[in-house]
Design a protein around this motif. Structure first.
Motif, short mmCIF file in Angstrom:
data_model
loop_
_atom_site.label_atom_id
_atom_site.label_comp_id
_atom_site.label_asym_id
_atom_site.label_seq_id
_atom_site.Cartn_x
_atom_site.Cartn_y
_atom_site.Cartn_z
N ILE A 1 0.84 -1.20 0.00
CA ILE A 1 0.00 0.00 0.00
C ILE A 1 0.88 1.25 0.00
O ILE A 1 0.61 2.22 -0.73
CB ILE A 1 -0.94 0.00 1.22
N ASN A 2 1.92 1.23 0.78
CA ASN A 2 2.86 2.35 0.83
C ASN A 2 3.51 2.58 -0.53
O ASN A 2 3.65 3.72 -1.00
CB ASN A 2 3.93 2.08 1.89
N SER A 3 3.91 1.48 -1.20
CA SER A 3 4.50 1.57 -2.55
C SER A 3 3.49 2.12 -3.54
O SER A 3 3.82 2.97 -4.39
CB SER A 3 5.01 0.20 -2.98
N ASN A 4 2.25 1.62 -3.44
CA ASN A 4 1.21 2.07 -4.35
C ASN A 4 0.90 3.56 -4.18
O ASN A 4 0.66 4.28 -5.17
CB ASN A 4 -0.08 1.27 -4.12
N ILE A 5 0.90 4.00 -2.94
CA ILE A 5 0.63 5.42 -2.68
C ILE A 5 1.72 6.29 -3.31
O ILE A 5 1.45 7.37 -3.87
CB ILE A 5 0.53 5.69 -1.16
N GLY A 6 3.00 5.81 -3.27
CA GLY A 6 4.09 6.56 -3.91
C GLY A 6 3.89 6.65 -5.42
O GLY A 6 4.10 7.72 -6.02
N SER A 7 3.49 5.53 -6.02
CA SER A 7 3.23 5.54 -7.47
C SER A 7 2.05 6.44 -7.81
O SER A 7 2.09 7.20 -8.80
CB SER A 7 2.95 4.11 -7.95
N LEU A 8 1.01 6.36 -7.00
CA LEU A 8 -0.17 7.20 -7.24
C LEU A 8 0.19 8.69 -7.16
O LEU A 8 -0.33 9.51 -7.93
CB LEU A 8 -1.26 6.87 -6.22
N GLN A 9 1.09 9.01 -6.23
CA GLN A 9 1.51 10.40 -6.11
C GLN A 9 2.18 10.89 -7.39
O GLN A 9 1.90 12.00 -7.87
CB GLN A 9 2.48 10.54 -4.92
N ASN A 10 3.07 10.05 -7.97
CA ASN A 10 3.72 10.42 -9.24
C ASN A 10 2.70 10.54 -10.36
O ASN A 10 2.79 11.45 -11.20
CB ASN A 10 4.78 9.38 -9.61
N TYR A 11 1.75 9.60 -10.40
CA TYR A 11 0.74 9.63 -11.46
C TYR A 11 -0.12 10.89 -11.37
O TYR A 11 -0.43 11.53 -12.39
CB TYR A 11 -0.16 8.39 -11.36
N VAL A 12 -0.48 11.24 -10.16
CA VAL A 12 -1.32 12.43 -9.97
C VAL A 12 -0.56 13.69 -10.40
O VAL A 12 -1.13 14.59 -11.04
CB VAL A 12 -1.77 12.54 -8.50
N GLU A 13 0.74 13.74 -10.08
CA GLU A 13 1.54 14.89 -10.50
C GLU A 13 1.58 15.00 -12.02
O GLU A 13 1.48 16.09 -12.58
CB GLU A 13 2.96 14.76 -9.94
N LYS A 14 1.73 13.85 -12.71
CA LYS A 14 1.75 13.86 -14.18
C LYS A 14 0.40 14.31 -14.73
O LYS A 14 0.34 15.09 -15.69
CB LYS A 14 2.07 12.46 -14.71
N LEU A 15 -0.67 13.81 -14.13
CA LEU A 15 -2.00 14.18 -14.62
C LEU A 15 -2.25 15.67 -14.46
O LEU A 15 -2.79 16.32 -15.37
CB LEU A 15 -3.07 13.39 -13.84
#
Length: 440
Positions: free
Chosen positions: A202-216
């Motif tokens: 979950i911690n790893s996924n939240i990090g990836s989601l953060q990058n994705y949101v920044e790109k979006l």
């Protein structure tokens, strides 16, 4: 009113020595007088009116209470004035029943000449004439002080035993809780591992989601800039270029996977925490209709890490109605059996949990393909502190407390074992509990 005992009231008191042989020819009146004066009870009579003035008292009143019969007869209020004030209301409230029932019995304290109260048993009988009119009341007073003292001593002893039983019950509850906490403590590393796994991804996924949101957000900002400063054909072309560069199609799919996976992980953590809460609930002593299958599943969540590297768990649940029990204690029994089964299996084994119902009994069966229990130990496994595990690996109380829990529920535990093949424990629980058993 003619009193049949009046002629005796003036007869002097006699000693309690046996009648001499020469007295065989004595009169009936003298014989009755002798019996009155030597019986353990004080025989008396009174008028059948509200004041109950005594009209006759046997001479042994002097030996029992210290009063001469004459003074008891002379005082019209003697009886009521010498009864303990606390006992008078109960006698007054029901004395009228003597005239409807014909007989009454009382136990009360009566003041002796020494000023001390003596416990007396009083049997009263109403005498009527041939026309049914009340003539007099005849009674017998017996000293029951020793009996009352024994009853008080027994009551005190009973209270002390009740207090001792209560303390033992509290100690037993504390022992159950301590064993429960010790079991959870031994499984703590595995439980932490079970929680850390989902927390980690979950911690790893939240990090990836953060990058994705920044790109979006970056793409959205660029889209807005293009719409404001470029013509529609040029803006559309540039948007397609930005979309391909940011790989929005991949982000769309991966975000959904990350969210779904994270939600599953959070659900797993929630289940483990809830299972721990249900299992370790302090002071849970409420009898309730419970779902045994839900309890078993909750317990499996706690011991999962202890089992999964050694054995495959097979569940074969039958049709079992709700069972009246203390579910947290039943869960503790199941956990003890599951942990013992996992410890008996070195690797690549199986633990089968099955349930069913026969007549008015539900059963839970835990079967393992472990090392089995030698016959010399099979008769001792429910003894307190008996264990074959290495020092520090167990308290030796698990099966003993489990036996006590199931016995308290009115059930039993059967065990069968073959060395080298495995062990099977079957827990039997009554579906229903009597009121007496739930209050014990």
């Amino acid at each position: 009113m003619v009193n049949q005992f009046d002629e005796f009231s003036v007869v002097p008191a006699v000693t309690t020595t046996p009648l001499p042989a020469s007295a065989i020819g004595i009169s009936t009146d003298a014989r009755l007088q002798y019996l009155f004066d030597n019986t353990p009870a004080i025989i008396y009579s009174s008028v059948p009116t509200g004041d109950f003035k005594m009209t006759f008292v046997s001479n042994n009143a002097l030996h029992v209470l210290g009063y001469h019969p004459d003074e008891m007869v002379a005082d019209p209020n003697f009886w009521f004035e010498h009864i303990h004030p606390s006992d008078v209301p109960e006698i007054f409230s029901s004395i009228a029943k003597l005239f409807t029932e014909g007989e009454r019995a009382y136990e009360y304290r009566f003041m002796s000449r020494s000023g001390q109260y003596v416990w007396m048993h009083d049997m009263l009988r109403l005498i009527r004439d041939k026309d049914g009119n009340p003539v007099e009341v005849v009674g017998s007073l017996t000293d029951i002080t020793k009996r009352k003292e024994m009853e008080a001593a027994l009551f005190k002893k009973g209270e002390e035993q009740h207090l001792l039983i209560k303390k033992l019950q509290e100690a037993h509850e504390q022992l159950l809780q301590s064993e429960k906490m010790a079991s959870v403590g031994q499984l703590a590393a595995g439980i932490a591992h079970e929680i850390n796994n989902p927390i980690g991804f979950i911690n790893s996924n939240i990090g990836s989601l953060q990058n994705y949101v920044e790109k979006l957000f970056e793409v959205i900002n660029q889209y807005e800039d293009l719409i404001q400063h470029q013509s529609p054909p040029a803006a559309v072309s540039k948007m397609d270029e930005l979309k391909e560069k940011a790989d929005l199609e991949f982000l769309k799919e991966d975000i959904q996977d990350l969210v779904r996976e994270s939600m599953d992980g959070l659900k797993r953590v929630k289940e483990i925490v809830q299972s721990l809460k249900d299992f370790s609930h302090v002071g849970e002593t409420d009898w309730q209709e419970a779902d045994l299958h839900q309890g078993i599943d909750s317990t499996l969540n706690i011991v999962k890490n202890e089992i999964k590297y050694k054995a495959n768990v097979v569940k074969e649940y039958g049709q079992v109605p709700l069972v009246k029990c203390i579910i947290s204690q039943v869960n503790q029994v199941v956990m003890n059996l599951l942990v013992n089964a996992s410890h008996a299996i070195k690797e690549n084994g199986m633990i089968k949990i099955s349930t069913g119902c026969e007549k008015d009994m539900a059963w839970i069966r835990v079967l393992d393909t472990g090392s089995g229990i030698p016959q010399e130990n099979l008769n001792r496994i429910f003894e307190p502190f008996f264990t074959t595990k290495p020092i520090g690996s167990g308290t030796g109380l698990g099966l003993s407390l489990s036996y006590g829990i199931i016995k308290k529920h009115g059930g039993r535990i059967d065990v069968q074992s073959v060395v080298g093949k495995g062990t099977c424990f079957t827990v039997w629980l009554p579906l229903y509990q009597t009121k007496a058993s739930t209050e014990s």
